[in-house]
Design an enzyme around this catalytic site. Structure first.
Site, short mmCIF file in Angstrom:
data_model
loop_
_atom_site.label_atom_id
_atom_site.label_comp_id
_atom_site.label_asym_id
_atom_site.label_seq_id
_atom_site.Cartn_x
_atom_site.Cartn_y
_atom_site.Cartn_z
N GLU A 90 82.47 -37.29 47.65
CA GLU A 90 83.53 -36.34 47.95
C GLU A 90 83.60 -35.99 49.44
O GLU A 90 84.17 -34.97 49.82
CB GLU A 90 83.34 -35.06 47.12
CG GLU A 90 83.39 -35.31 45.62
CD GLU A 90 83.00 -34.10 44.81
OE1 GLU A 90 83.82 -33.18 44.71
OE2 GLU A 90 81.87 -34.05 44.29
N SER A 134 85.38 -33.65 41.62
CA SER A 134 86.70 -34.15 42.04
C SER A 134 87.25 -35.24 41.12
O SER A 134 88.10 -36.03 41.52
CB SER A 134 86.66 -34.67 43.49
OG SER A 134 86.38 -33.63 44.37
N TYR A 137 94.39 -33.87 44.81
CA TYR A 137 94.43 -33.89 46.26
C TYR A 137 95.69 -34.47 46.88
O TYR A 137 95.90 -34.32 48.07
CB TYR A 137 93.19 -34.63 46.79
CG TYR A 137 91.92 -33.94 46.34
CD1 TYR A 137 91.64 -32.65 46.75
CD2 TYR A 137 91.04 -34.56 45.47
CE1 TYR A 137 90.49 -31.99 46.32
CE2 TYR A 137 89.89 -33.93 45.04
CZ TYR A 137 89.62 -32.63 45.48
OH TYR A 137 88.50 -32.00 45.04
N ARG A 175 84.77 -21.09 40.59
CA ARG A 175 86.00 -21.36 39.83
C ARG A 175 85.61 -21.90 38.47
O ARG A 175 84.89 -22.89 38.37
CB ARG A 175 86.86 -22.38 40.58
CG ARG A 175 88.33 -22.35 40.20
CD ARG A 175 89.09 -23.50 40.82
NE ARG A 175 88.78 -24.75 40.14
CZ ARG A 175 88.58 -25.91 40.77
NH1 ARG A 175 88.63 -26.00 42.08
NH2 ARG A 175 88.31 -27.01 40.06
N ASP A 186 86.85 -23.63 35.14
CA ASP A 186 87.95 -24.43 34.61
C ASP A 186 87.90 -24.45 33.09
O ASP A 186 86.82 -24.60 32.50
CB ASP A 186 87.87 -25.86 35.13
CG ASP A 186 88.03 -25.94 36.64
OD1 ASP A 186 88.57 -24.98 37.23
OD2 ASP A 186 87.61 -26.95 37.23
N GLU A 218 84.17 -26.79 33.08
CA GLU A 218 83.06 -26.78 34.03
C GLU A 218 83.21 -25.60 34.97
O GLU A 218 84.24 -24.91 34.98
CB GLU A 218 83.01 -28.09 34.83
CG GLU A 218 84.23 -28.37 35.66
CD GLU A 218 84.13 -29.71 36.39
OE1 GLU A 218 83.29 -30.54 36.00
OE2 GLU A 218 84.89 -29.91 37.35
N ASN A 229 82.77 -24.62 39.06
CA ASN A 229 82.65 -25.14 40.43
C ASN A 229 82.13 -24.05 41.34
O ASN A 229 82.78 -23.01 41.50
CB ASN A 229 84.02 -25.61 40.93
CG ASN A 229 84.53 -26.81 40.17
OD1 ASN A 229 84.20 -27.94 40.47
ND2 ASN A 229 85.33 -26.56 39.13
N GLY A 276 87.26 -26.53 46.11
CA GLY A 276 87.97 -27.01 47.29
C GLY A 276 88.78 -25.92 47.96
O GLY A 276 89.26 -24.97 47.32
#
Length: 301
Positions: free
Chosen positions: A13, A142, A208, A246, A248, A260, A262, A266
């Site tokens: 990443e 990612s 992205y 974060r 999800d 998951e 994070n 990002g």
């Protein structure tokens, strides 16, 4: 205060990390901080490059950046850093360990197994999972080398691909539903975002590329919102998160499942956390100020 923005690194990443770092550097308040972009190209880089900074703002993703390693190094050097601590980072980076903690806390998540080679696909527990299945590196992010599979043959190919990035591969039951994400800042959930990828799921391109997905703040029904918030905060506490993270989720027929967590989400212009923060009038620059403020209060050094 001398703020070093650590970016790059050695994971798959790296390119996303560089984009996150560039965005952070551009948005940090230059009237408050001396800002130093620090591009890491190897583990050996760290000690020399962080020697003169007062605070490390982490723009790293993946192995070495998000797995507790850099956090431990910075703690040893007595340099405060942004985001979750080393233990929480390590736990959340390992999807298998994360899900085991969630299961122990009775937090809903999809069934899964871990394999270390294609030979493991002959084991009986594979037959207990129902297609379609998601195959992904256990310690990846990612959506790199992440695939939805519908047969044993597809699974074998996807496991081989994922093993190029990690020594363990997660095979998880695919839950078809509406994907949402729940950013948390200092123990408070920010507005929930709905994610509508243009492809079959929220893959690398969706995350992205400009226009890869529609992402917008969503007003959930009251009861669902309460359940989603309770689950997100329960994850935060169970996994010992701090400062920001974060969570999800996927919502199937009104029932949320954790995908998951994070610990260094990002922070590019396409990223979810800044979009959520903007929903409560927190600008990118202010968000970075708060991350630095809350991180310093953690007093890990």
């Amino acid at each position: 205060m001398k703020i070093g923005v650590l970016m790059g690194g050695i994971s798959s990443e790296r390119e996303i990390s560089l984009k996150t770092g560039e965005e952070m550097v551009a948005n940090l308040n230059k009237d408050k901080y001396e800002v130093f972009p620090i591009i890491l190209n190897s583990k050996e880089d760290v000690i020399e490059k962080v020697r003169e900074i007062d605070f490390a703002l982490l723009a790293l993703h993946g192995k070495f950046g998000e797995d507790g390693t850099i956090q431990s190094i910075l703690q040893t050097l007595n340099i405060p850093y942004s985001g979750c601590g080393s233990l929480s980072s390590a736990i959340c980076m390992d999807k298998d360990i994360t899900k085991k903690v969630l299961k122990a806390e009775n937090i809903r998540t999809a069934n899964w197994i871990i394999v270390k080679s294609t030979e493991d696909l002959a084991e009986e527990n594979i037959k207990e999972l129902n297609y379609p299945l998601v195959v992904k590196p256990n310690n990846g992010g990612s959506s790199v080398a992440t695939n939805i599979v519908f047969s044993l043959e597809e699974m074998a190919r996807s496991v081989e691909e994922a093993l190029k990035y990690d020594s363990e591969v997660m095979i998880e039951e695919y839950i078809k539903g509406d994907e949402i994400t729940c950013p948390i800042l200092n123990g408070q959930m920010l507005p929930v975002l709905a994610i509508k990828p243009k492809s079959s799921f929220f893959d690398y391109t969706s995350k992205y590329a400009d226009g890869g997905a529609d992402e917008f703040i969503i007003e959930l029904k009251e009861e669902l919102h309460k359940e989603v918030e309770a689950m997100a905060l329960k994850c935060w506490k169970a996994l010992k998160c701090s400062v920001y993270a974060r969570v999800d989720m996927i919502v199937k027929e009104g029932v949320p499942y954790i995908l998951e967590v994070n610990t260094l989400p990002g922070m590019t212009r396409n990223s979810l956390l800044p979009k959520s923060a903007a929903g409560v009038n927190i600008s990118f620059s202010k968000l970075l100020d708060l991350i630095i403020e809350y991180s310093l209060k953690e007093n890990r050094v």
